[in-house]
Design a protein around this motif. Structure first.
Motif, PDB file in Angstrom:
ATOM      1  N   GLU A   8       6.602  -7.899  -8.995  1.00 21.81           N
ATOM      2  CA  GLU A   8       6.206  -8.098  -7.558  1.00 21.81           C
ATOM      3  C   GLU A   8       6.121  -6.658  -7.377  1.00 21.81           C
ATOM      4  O   GLU A   8       5.478  -6.688  -5.880  1.00 21.81           O
ATOM      5  CB  GLU A   8       7.302  -8.854  -6.741  1.00 21.81           C
ATOM      6  CG  GLU A   8       7.384 -10.204  -7.349  1.00 21.81           C
ATOM      7  CD  GLU A   8       8.616 -11.813  -7.703  1.00 21.81           C
ATOM      8  OE1 GLU A   8       8.156 -12.776  -6.657  1.00 21.81           O
ATOM      9  OE2 GLU A   8       9.713 -10.632  -7.156  1.00 21.81           O
ATOM     10  N   LEU A  27       9.285  -6.469   0.764  1.00 19.29           N
ATOM     11  CA  LEU A  27       9.158  -7.996   0.077  1.00 19.29           C
ATOM     12  C   LEU A  27      11.090  -8.951   0.126  1.00 19.29           C
ATOM     13  O   LEU A  27      11.365  -9.609   0.382  1.00 19.29           O
ATOM     14  CB  LEU A  27       9.588  -7.848  -1.300  1.00 19.29           C
ATOM     15  CG  LEU A  27       7.717  -7.092  -1.650  1.00 19.29           C
ATOM     16  CD1 LEU A  27       7.865  -7.302  -3.277  1.00 19.29           C
ATOM     17  CD2 LEU A  27       6.682  -8.743  -2.287  1.00 19.29           C
ATOM     18  N   ALA A  30      11.081 -10.196   3.850  1.00 19.07           N
ATOM     19  CA  ALA A  30       9.981 -10.717   3.712  1.00 19.07           C
ATOM     20  C   ALA A  30      10.588 -12.169   3.011  1.00 19.07           C
ATOM     21  O   ALA A  30       9.651 -13.261   2.482  1.00 19.07           O
ATOM     22  CB  ALA A  30       8.513 -11.129   3.473  1.00 19.07           C
ATOM     23  N   ALA A  31      11.501 -12.167   1.822  1.00 25.44           N
ATOM     24  CA  ALA A  31      11.921 -13.241   1.194  1.00 25.44           C
ATOM     25  C   ALA A  31      10.931 -14.118   0.539  1.00 25.44           C
ATOM     26  O   ALA A  31      10.401 -14.774  -0.597  1.00 25.44           O
ATOM     27  CB  ALA A  31      12.418 -14.394   2.461  1.00 25.44           C
ATOM     28  N   GLY A  32      10.009 -12.522  -0.245  1.00 23.97           N
ATOM     29  CA  GLY A  32       9.829 -12.471  -1.454  1.00 23.97           C
ATOM     30  C   GLY A  32       7.927 -12.935  -1.474  1.00 23.97           C
ATOM     31  O   GLY A  32       7.519 -12.933  -1.588  1.00 23.97           O
ATOM     32  N   ASP A  33       7.566 -13.310   0.017  1.00 22.01           N
ATOM     33  CA  ASP A  33       6.745 -13.626   0.562  1.00 22.01           C
ATOM     34  C   ASP A  33       5.449 -12.012  -0.016  1.00 22.01           C
ATOM     35  O   ASP A  33       5.255 -11.449   1.247  1.00 22.01           O
ATOM     36  CB  ASP A  33       5.765 -14.060   2.138  1.00 22.01           C
ATOM     37  CG  ASP A  33       4.875 -14.556   1.938  1.00 22.01           C
ATOM     38  OD1 ASP A  33       4.102 -14.065   1.877  1.00 22.01           O
ATOM     39  OD2 ASP A  33       4.880 -15.927   3.002  1.00 22.01           O
ATOM     40  N   PRO A  34       4.548 -12.297  -0.376  1.00 21.11           N
ATOM     41  CA  PRO A  34       3.625 -10.739  -1.071  1.00 21.11           C
ATOM     42  C   PRO A  34       2.600 -10.663   0.540  1.00 21.11           C
ATOM     43  O   PRO A  34       2.726  -9.951   1.063  1.00 21.11           O
ATOM     44  CB  PRO A  34       3.136 -11.279  -1.868  1.00 21.11           C
ATOM     45  CG  PRO A  34       2.781 -12.236  -2.361  1.00 21.11           C
ATOM     46  CD  PRO A  34       3.744 -12.765  -1.928  1.00 21.11           C
ATOM     47  N   ALA A  35       2.478 -11.619   1.023  1.00 28.46           N
ATOM     48  CA  ALA A  35       1.191 -11.422   2.303  1.00 28.46           C
ATOM     49  C   ALA A  35       2.339 -11.731   3.257  1.00 28.46           C
ATOM     50  O   ALA A  35       1.869 -10.255   4.160  1.00 28.46           O
ATOM     51  CB  ALA A  35       1.034 -13.405   2.731  1.00 28.46           C
ATOM     52  N   GLU A  36       3.518 -11.814   3.628  1.00 28.37           N
ATOM     53  CA  GLU A  36       4.617 -11.305   5.079  1.00 28.37           C
ATOM     54  C   GLU A  36       4.434 -10.354   5.059  1.00 28.37           C
ATOM     55  O   GLU A  36       4.739  -9.132   5.889  1.00 28.37           O
ATOM     56  CB  GLU A  36       5.512 -12.231   5.158  1.00 28.37           C
ATOM     57  CG  GLU A  36       6.437 -12.227   5.689  1.00 28.37           C
ATOM     58  CD  GLU A  36       7.674 -12.905   6.488  1.00 28.37           C
ATOM     59  OE1 GLU A  36       8.434 -12.727   7.400  1.00 28.37           O
ATOM     60  OE2 GLU A  36       7.339 -13.730   5.227  1.00 28.37           O
TER      61      GLU A  36
END
Length: 262
Positions: A8, A27, A30-36
């Protein structure tokens, strides 16, 4: 805490160009959200770019775009020639010039995000300098010239003429590129600039010990020389004795625009 895999982190780094630890921290935030995470990196990168905004951007690239009776001139500034010679930087500069040619100077605003991306990827103060569109009046002719060095434009000129032969107008454009006049004619020179130069020349003349009775004549002669250096129509075309005003015959130069590095 959310677990972030190496895959990731690598994917985010590949997508954004961020460093490994910056990508991992984004990451996690953003709690693992790639877009965020990508958006967070962009925001942080732009904040750093804003901090670089006061750094001198004396480099960059010049682009010229010519159409039917219209031409544009754009300077995209950078801090280093290394960035300015890159393919993405040059492509952006040319695309802005073409957009300005077709849509006017306001069209450059469409490229704000693109320029932000260059700031982030180059980590430099990158901004628009000169942005000019020249549309020839009916019956007038345009000529444009772009001097290139090492694959990038470094000196661009647009000249508008009326009743001037095409080849002569091109020679005027070449002359402007290398002579770098500041004004078209004496009427464009601010009175304050003339008086400032006159005062400076008078002090020089006094310091040389010239007789007081000759001061006015000497200063006027030197001021005429200053006009020849600064005013296009009074300069000798390509350094010849014949001034541009006579080289163009019965025609006239309506306008010139120039942008150059340095």
């Amino acid at each position: 805490m959310v677990q972030i895999s190496a895959r990731e982190v690598k994917a985010l780094r590949d997508a954004t160009g961020a460093g490994m630890m910056d990508a991992k921290r984004a990451l996690i935030e953003a709690a693992g959200d790639p877009a965020e995470a990508a958006e967070l990196l962009k925001q942080k990168g732009l904040a750093k770019a804003a901090a670089r905004a006061d750094r001198e951007a004396a480099e960059g690239a010049i682009a010229v775009a010519v159409g039917d009776g219209v031409a544009s001139l754009v300077h995209l500034r950078s801090e280093t020639d290394f960035s300015a010679k890159a393919a993405d930087f040059l492509a952006c500069t040319q695309e802005i010039a073409e957009a300005v040619r077709d849509g006017g100077t306001e069209a450059a605003g469409v490229f704000a995000d693109r320029i932000d991306e260059l700031r982030l990827s180059k980590k430099e103060n990158i901004s628009l300098g000169a942005v000019v569109q020249v549309r020839a009046a009916e019956g007038h002719r345009l000529d444009a010239y772009l001097h290139r060095q090492d694959g990038r434009g470094v000196n661009g000129v647009i000249v508008e003429g009326e009743g001037v032969d095409a080849e002569v107008l091109h020679q005027v454009a070449l002359h402007v590129a290398f002579a770098k006049p500041r004004y078209l004619d004496r009427g464009e020179v601010p009175d304050a600039d003339v008086e400032r130069e006159r005062a400076s020349l008078l002090e020089i003349t006094k310091a040389e010990g010239r007789p007081e009775a000759a001061w006015d004549k000497i200063v006027q002669g030197r001021l005429t020389g200053w006009f020849r250096e600064s005013v296009l129509l009074e300069q000798g075309l390509h350094g010849d004795k014949t001034p541009v005003s006579r080289s163009i015959g019965s025609g006239r130069i309506v306008r010139f625009e120039q942008a150059y590095l340095g």
